[in-house]
Design an enzyme around this catalytic site. Structure first.
Site, short mmCIF file in Angstrom:
data_model
loop_
_atom_site.label_atom_id
_atom_site.label_comp_id
_atom_site.label_asym_id
_atom_site.label_seq_id
_atom_site.Cartn_x
_atom_site.Cartn_y
_atom_site.Cartn_z
CD GLU A 6 -2.96 -1.16 2.24
OE1 GLU A 6 -4.17 -0.92 2.04
OE2 GLU A 6 -2.48 -1.43 3.36
CD GLU B 169 -3.20 -6.27 3.56
OE1 GLU B 169 -2.55 -5.21 3.55
OE2 GLU B 169 -3.32 -7.01 2.55
#
Length: 288
Positions: free
Chosen positions: A125, A145
């Site tokens: 990210e 995740e």
């Protein structure tokens, strides 16, 4: 302002650079930011987030190109799981990582991420927030995740679709696919893939190219690019109005026109010389 550890660049070396979450090298036209937690593959913890905020404050006050890279052959293996394990609802609502990644994306000048080795979870990210991403054959980028019972909430859930399109983004976010360097380049997630020994050279070369352009024009181009669709064309016209009045616009255009005129004059002189040579040759032939 001292952020993390200063590299040897005239601003003084940090006395505890080895323990600093960032190593920052400040140059006249760019700032190099090195993630510096090699013992945990540069996992992003609160201290690193705080240090990144401090660097962003510098780059907002004095806009420069930023080069963001890792250490020890790794970009960032993710957010610090030990800290994530203990975070609760209020921490999620505070947007600890999402705020810093958005701030990085919104920096006035372009950000170049040099993505070697792992860029997973929060590390991915962070890379997605950059304007350019250059990798090496060892690059592995993805968002696993959901395997930890959470989601990619620091920008990937929306930023990744903008970068690579919905089908690929869903493969990464919902099916946990980690991309190898060649795959990431094929879908445009990486701008280029270079040998590890050439990674920093490639980043510096791109920074050189950006730095060769008018800084205000680059800044306003980035702002217009990231503006919402409904802001166009007004934001483009306003930005252009500012640039049309800048002294650098006049200087650069005058230089361009002078250079073009010099080229035209040179070509005209070459043609005239060729014509004169041809005429002399013809005269010599007729006299024989």
């Amino acid at each position: 302002m001292s952020t993390g550890g200063d590299a040897a660049n005239g601003s003084g070396a940090g006395t505890n650079a080895a323990a600093s979450p960032l190593l920052v090298e400040r140059l006249p036209d760019r700032t190099v930011i090195r993630l510096n937690r090699p013992q945990v593959r540069n996992a992003i913890d609160q201290a690193m987030v705080d240090a990144l905020h401090s660097v962003c404050a510098e780059l907002e006050a004095e806009p420069k190109v930023a080069i963001l890279t890792g250490t020890s052959g790794v970009f960032a293996a993710g957010a610090d799981i030990a800290q994530l394990r203990n975070r609760r609802r209020d921490d999620a609502l505070a947007g600890i990582n999402s705020k810093i990644f958005s701030r990085i994306q919104q920096l006035p000048m372009p950000v170049i991420a040099l993505v070697e080795g792992f860029a997973l979870g929060g590390g991915a990210e962070l890379a997605f927030a950059a304007d350019f991403r250059i990798g090496t054959p060892s690059t592995k980028i993805g968002n696993p995740e959901t395997g930890l019972g959470i989601l990619a909430a620091a920008g990937a859930a929306w930023r990744l679709r903008e970068l690579v399109g919905e089908p690929r983004a869903k493969e990464i976010l919902l099916a946990g696919r980690t991309l190898q360097a060649d795959e990431a380049k094929a879908i445009g997630l990486l701008n280029d893939v270079v040998d590890p020994e050439d990674l920093e050279l490639a980043g510096q070369a791109l920074a050189d190219r950006i730095a060769s352009f008018a800084p205000l024009a680059v800044r306003l181009s980035k702002s217009a690019f990231h503006a919402p669709r409904e802001a166009h064309p007004l934001i483009d016209n306003l930005a252009q109005a500012v640039l049309f009045e800048s002294q650098e616009k006049f200087a650069r255009m005058d230089a361009f026109l002078s250079k073009r005129e010099a080229k035209r004059a040179k070509k005209a002189a070459e043609r005239a010389a060729q014509a004169e040579t041809g005429a002399q040759t013809q005269q010599e032939g007729e006299s024989e």
